[in-house]
Design an enzyme around this catalytic site. Structure first.
Site, PDB file in Angstrom:
ATOM      1  N   TYR A 154      43.317  37.291  93.939  1.00 30.21           N
ATOM      2  CA  TYR A 154      44.087  38.302  93.204  1.00 30.21           C
ATOM      3  C   TYR A 154      45.344  37.681  92.610  1.00 30.21           C
ATOM      4  O   TYR A 154      45.632  37.836  91.418  1.00 30.21           O
ATOM      5  CB  TYR A 154      44.440  39.460  94.142  1.00 30.21           C
ATOM      6  CG  TYR A 154      45.468  40.409  93.568  1.00 30.21           C
ATOM      7  CD1 TYR A 154      45.167  41.223  92.485  1.00 30.21           C
ATOM      8  CD2 TYR A 154      46.751  40.487  94.126  1.00 30.21           C
ATOM      9  CE1 TYR A 154      46.112  42.094  91.955  1.00 30.21           C
ATOM     10  CE2 TYR A 154      47.699  41.357  93.598  1.00 30.21           C
ATOM     11  CZ  TYR A 154      47.377  42.159  92.520  1.00 30.21           C
ATOM     12  OH  TYR A 154      48.321  42.998  92.003  1.00 30.21           O
ATOM     13  N   LYS A 161      46.271  37.111  88.618  1.00 31.38           N
ATOM     14  CA  LYS A 161      47.467  37.737  88.055  1.00 31.38           C
ATOM     15  C   LYS A 161      48.409  36.681  87.464  1.00 31.38           C
ATOM     16  O   LYS A 161      49.032  36.906  86.424  1.00 31.38           O
ATOM     17  CB  LYS A 161      48.196  38.563  89.116  1.00 31.38           C
ATOM     18  CG  LYS A 161      47.461  39.836  89.534  1.00 31.38           C
ATOM     19  CD  LYS A 161      47.285  40.816  88.385  1.00 31.38           C
ATOM     20  CE  LYS A 161      48.584  41.485  88.001  1.00 31.38           C
ATOM     21  NZ  LYS A 161      48.412  42.486  86.924  1.00 31.38           N
TER      22      LYS A 161
END
Length: 287
Positions: free
Chosen positions: A124, A128
Site C-alpha cells: 500500500y 501510494k
C-alpha cells in the site's frame, strides 16, 4: 469554481461533498462514472468538463489485501493519479492529490517532515509513494497532502470497527506500539477547500491530527466517548498488545507521526481529533 472530485463515495469524498461551497460547481465521480486508471477516459472527461480544479480522493486503501493485489493497488494508487496529473496540466486545472503517512518506514523518533526519506514497508505504501512521484513528475504544481489514520461517520474505519466489535466481544486486544495521528476526514476536506481558495503553491504537505496517540489509546477514547453518549452500555475490557503478537499480512510503520510546520505557515491548523471524535460518534449514533 468548478471542481472534479474522484473517489466521491469514500470517507473523504463524502465529507468533501458535505461542506462543498454552494456557489461552486461539483463534479462528483466514483469509479463507475470515471475510471481514473483509464488514461483516455480521464483525458476525455476533463476535456469535456474543463474543471478549474481536480481533487483526487480515490485510492486503494485495503492495506493487507494490497499485499496480494499489487497490480490493482498500483493501477489505482499510481497509474490513476498519473492520468489525472497529465490531464490537469494539459487543461490547466489545479490538482490536489491525497497520500498517506505509510510512505515512511516508521524508524524515526521525531515527527516526519515533508522532505524526509521515504521508505514504505508495505505494498500500500509503495503504491501510494509511486502515486506521489507520478503526479509531481507529470505536473509539478500538484498539491500532495499526506494524511493519516483517517476516520469519519462514513465508510469503514477504526472508529466504526471498534464500535461494531464492542457489541459482540466483551474483551479486545488493541495494538499499543504503533503511533500516529488520527485525522477526521471532514477536516481534510475543509483544508483542501481552503488550499484551493487561497491558491497554495504546489508541493508536498503533511496534514493530520494535532496530537499523536497509539491505536490502544485511540480505542480507549472511542469507548469512553461512546459510553458518555449512551451508544454503549458496557465497554469491553481492552488490553494493549504489541505488533509482533498481532501478526498481519502487511507490516505497518511503528511511528508515523508527521510534522505540520509547513502547512501551518499558511494559517492552516491540524485536525483536533479528540473534539472531532465526539462529533463523529454522535453522528454515527444518530445514523
Amino acid at each position: 469554481m468548478k471542481v472534479l472530485l474522484t473517489g466521491a463515495n469514500g470517507q473523504l469524498g463524502h465529507c468533501f461533498k458535505d461542506i462543498f461551497p454552494s456557489d461552486w460547481q461539483l463534479l462528483a465521480t466514483d469509479s463507475l462514472q470515471l475510471d481514473i486508471t483509464d488514461g483516455l477516459a480521464v483525458n476525455n472527461f476533463v476535456a469535456l468538463h474543463r474543471p478549474d480544479a481536480i481533487v483526487n480522493a480515490a485510492a486503494y486503501t485495503a492495506v493487507d489485501k494490497a499485499e496480494d493485489e499489487y497490480e490493482l493497488a498500483y493501477k489505482v494508487n499510481a497509474i490513476g493519479p498519473k492520468n489525472l496529473a497529465i490531464a490537469a496540466k494539459k487543461y490547466h486545472a489545479k490538482l490536489v492529490h491525497v497520500s498517506t503517512d505509510y510512505v515512511f518506514d516508521g524508524t524515526k523518533s521525531s515527527p516526519y517532515l515533508e522532505n524526509d526519506l521515504t521508505n514504505p514497508v508495505n505494498v500500500y505504501g509503495e503504491t501510494k509513494l509511486a502515486g506521489e512521484l507520478s503526479v509531481l513528475d507529470n505536473y509539478s504544481s500538484t498539491i500532495v497532502i499526506r494524511t493519516s489514520w483517517v476516520f469519519s461517520e462514513y465508510g469503514n474505519n477504526f472508529v466504526k470497527t471498534m464500535l461494531k466489535l464492542s457489541q459482540t466481544r466483551p474483551e479486545l486486544t488493541i495494538i499499543d506500539d504503533q503511533l500516529g495521528c488520527p485525522t477526521y476526514a471532514g477536516d481534510i476536506a475543509k483544508t483542501i477547500l481552503e488550499m484551493l481558495m487561497n491558491d497554495i503553491q504546489g508541493g508536498i504537505y503533511h496534514y493530520c491530527g494535532n496530537e499523536s496517540t497509539s491505536w490502544f489509546l485511540f480505542g480507549q477514547k472511542i469507548f469512553d466517548i461512546a459510553l458518555d453518549q449512551n451508544l454503549l452500555f458496557q465497554v469491553p475490557v481492552i488490553s494493549p498488545i504489541n505488533s509482533q503478537s498481532f501478526p498481519s499480512k502487511a507490516k505497518r510503520p511503528l511511528y508515523s507521526v508527521m510534522s505540520m510546520d509547513k502547512i501551518k505557515k499558511y494559517n492552516l491548523s491540524g485536525s483536533n481529533w479528540e473534539e472531532q471524535l465526539i462529533s463523529c460518534i454522535s453522528k454515527i449514533r444518530s445514523i
